[in-house]
Design a protein around this motif. Sequence first.
Motif, PDB file in Angstrom:
ATOM      1  N   MET A   1       0.848  -1.172   0.000  1.00 20.68           N
ATOM      2  CA  MET A   1       0.000   0.000   0.000  1.00 20.68           C
ATOM      3  C   MET A   1       0.897   1.241   0.000  1.00 20.68           C
ATOM      4  SD  MET A   1      -2.762   1.546   2.694  1.00 20.68           S
ATOM      5  CE  MET A   1      -3.463   0.019   3.126  1.00 20.68           C
ATOM      6  N   LYS A   2       0.579   2.181  -0.875  1.00 20.04           N
ATOM      7  CA  LYS A   2       1.326   3.430  -0.965  1.00 20.04           C
ATOM      8  C   LYS A   2       0.362   4.568  -0.647  1.00 20.04           C
ATOM      9  CE  LYS A   2       4.429   5.911  -3.975  1.00 20.04           C
ATOM     10  NZ  LYS A   2       5.741   5.770  -3.437  1.00 20.04           N
ATOM     11  N   LYS A   3       0.814   5.477   0.201  1.00 18.25           N
ATOM     12  CA  LYS A   3      -0.033   6.588   0.619  1.00 18.25           C
ATOM     13  C   LYS A   3       0.770   7.879   0.507  1.00 18.25           C
ATOM     14  CE  LYS A   3      -3.467   7.187   4.160  1.00 18.25           C
ATOM     15  NZ  LYS A   3      -4.019   6.691   5.408  1.00 18.25           N
ATOM     16  N   THR A  62      -5.416  13.221   0.368  1.00 14.76           N
ATOM     17  CA  THR A  62      -4.618  12.039   0.669  1.00 14.76           C
ATOM     18  C   THR A  62      -4.994  10.946  -0.317  1.00 14.76           C
ATOM     19  OG1 THR A  62      -4.611  12.652   3.000  1.00 14.76           O
ATOM     20  CG2 THR A  62      -3.983  10.394   2.455  1.00 14.76           C
ATOM     21  N   THR A  64      -4.460   7.068  -1.584  1.00 14.35           N
ATOM     22  CA  THR A  64      -4.022   5.734  -1.182  1.00 14.35           C
ATOM     23  C   THR A  64      -4.104   4.820  -2.399  1.00 14.35           C
ATOM     24  OG1 THR A  64      -4.963   6.130   1.011  1.00 14.35           O
ATOM     25  CG2 THR A  64      -4.399   3.862   0.458  1.00 14.35           C
ATOM     26  N   ASP A  66      -3.405   0.868  -3.667  1.00 17.25           N
ATOM     27  CA  ASP A  66      -3.174  -0.489  -3.180  1.00 17.25           C
ATOM     28  C   ASP A  66      -3.381  -1.466  -4.330  1.00 17.25           C
ATOM     29  OD1 ASP A  66      -2.658  -2.583  -1.486  1.00 17.25           O
ATOM     30  OD2 ASP A  66      -4.703  -2.676  -0.682  1.00 17.25           O
ATOM     31  N   GLU A  70       1.336  -0.300  -7.950  1.00 20.72           N
ATOM     32  CA  GLU A  70       1.265   0.877  -7.081  1.00 20.72           C
ATOM     33  C   GLU A  70       2.155   2.018  -7.548  1.00 20.72           C
ATOM     34  OE1 GLU A  70       2.397  -0.495  -3.257  1.00 20.72           O
ATOM     35  OE2 GLU A  70       0.471  -1.449  -2.843  1.00 20.72           O
TER      36      GLU A  70
END
Length: 108
Positions: A1-3, A62, A64, A66, A70
């Motif tokens: 997961m990249k945020k 923000t 996100t 996933d 990614e």
Amino acid sequence: MKKFQVVVKCSLGIHARPAAQIAQACSNLRAAVTLETDHETAQGNNVLEILNLHAAKGATVTVTVDGPDEEEAAQKIQAVFEAMGPKEKKVPVLKVAFFGTKDYDRLY
């Protein structure tokens, strides 16, 4: 997961055209993209949900990502947000003069 977080730079915020560009960028990805503001959440491939974020200029979004792609997805979305920024271009000015001899024309 990249945020990660992005700031909306467009003077009108995220309106119809940027929302469509974000959704189009996300529709070809295998990763699930979610956008969040302080009070709303939207799926990246849904234009109406993105519009419902009501993200004005200066708002922090923000993002996100996933899924299997990614890194590519994050780069595409950041590119879309960067392209939304203000453009530095000169706009030609059109000068128009009206002449009239009637009394009501002289007022204006």
